[in-house]
Design a protein around this motif. Sequence first.
Motif, PDB file in Angstrom:
ATOM      1  N   THR A  10       0.565  -1.127   0.131  1.00  0.00           N
ATOM      2  CA  THR A  10       0.201  -0.096   0.032  1.00  0.00           C
ATOM      3  C   THR A  10       0.810   1.501   0.273  1.00  0.00           C
ATOM      4  OG1 THR A  10      -2.248  -1.437   1.278  1.00  0.00           O
ATOM      5  CG2 THR A  10      -1.715   0.826   0.886  1.00  0.00           C
ATOM      6  N   ALA A  11       1.741   1.422   1.117  1.00  0.00           N
ATOM      7  CA  ALA A  11       2.937   2.350   0.838  1.00  0.00           C
ATOM      8  C   ALA A  11       3.483   2.933  -0.336  1.00  0.00           C
ATOM      9  CB  ALA A  11       3.913   2.209   2.222  1.00  0.00           C
ATOM     10  N   ASP A  13       2.845   1.633  -3.654  1.00  0.00           N
ATOM     11  CA  ASP A  13       1.600   1.609  -4.282  1.00  0.00           C
ATOM     12  C   ASP A  13       1.139   3.489  -4.834  1.00  0.00           C
ATOM     13  OD1 ASP A  13      -0.556   0.381  -5.646  1.00  0.00           O
ATOM     14  OD2 ASP A  13      -1.872   0.333  -5.123  1.00  0.00           O
ATOM     15  N   ARG A  14       1.434   4.159  -3.977  1.00  0.00           N
ATOM     16  CA  ARG A  14       1.716   5.457  -3.923  1.00  0.00           C
ATOM     17  C   ARG A  14       2.661   6.074  -5.236  1.00  0.00           C
ATOM     18  NH1 ARG A  14       1.792   8.049   2.023  1.00  0.00           N
ATOM     19  NH2 ARG A  14       3.088   6.741   1.629  1.00  0.00           N
ATOM     20  N   PHE A  15       3.657   5.539  -5.494  1.00  0.00           N
ATOM     21  CA  PHE A  15       5.303   5.659  -5.830  1.00  0.00           C
ATOM     22  C   PHE A  15       5.260   4.956  -7.500  1.00  0.00           C
ATOM     23  CE2 PHE A  15       5.863   6.138  -1.188  1.00  0.00           C
ATOM     24  CZ  PHE A  15       5.865   7.155  -1.152  1.00  0.00           C
ATOM     25  N   ARG A  21       1.933   0.706 -13.739  1.00  0.00           N
ATOM     26  CA  ARG A  21       1.119   0.697 -13.135  1.00  0.00           C
ATOM     27  C   ARG A  21       0.319  -0.414 -13.785  1.00  0.00           C
ATOM     28  NH1 ARG A  21      -1.315   1.348  -8.141  1.00  0.00           N
ATOM     29  NH2 ARG A  21       0.107   3.936  -8.050  1.00  0.00           N
TER      30      ARG A  21
END
Length: 117
Positions: A10-11, A13-15, A21
């Motif tokens: 999850t952390a 995922d933002r990067f 993607r």
Amino acid sequence: MSKVYKTLVTAADRFVPSKLRPLWEHEAGPKTIFFWAPAFKWSLVLAGLGDLNRPVESLSIPQSISLAATGIVWSRYSLVIIPKNYSLFAVNVFVAMTSLYQIGRAIKYQQSKKQEK
């Protein structure tokens, strides 16, 4: 362990850039075991390549046979499962190839020893 992994994913995922993607979200992508198992299995290939410099008399034929059989069986399996896992296929082909090469080296060595006698 699952909570830790989910938190890391999850952390991260933002990067992930938009171009990466599709790979990130793929059903056999980095979010799944389908990605990580083959990634770590490459260490077997590296070990096999390292053994190319090993003295031939110290090679274990039974070990090489079992690695080759494992590589062949899992190569087939990786194309039958859903989702097809081409990364698993590739690593297992290389495991089988390096092991078959080692078997060939060992057999050639044993035959040359028999001819010397």
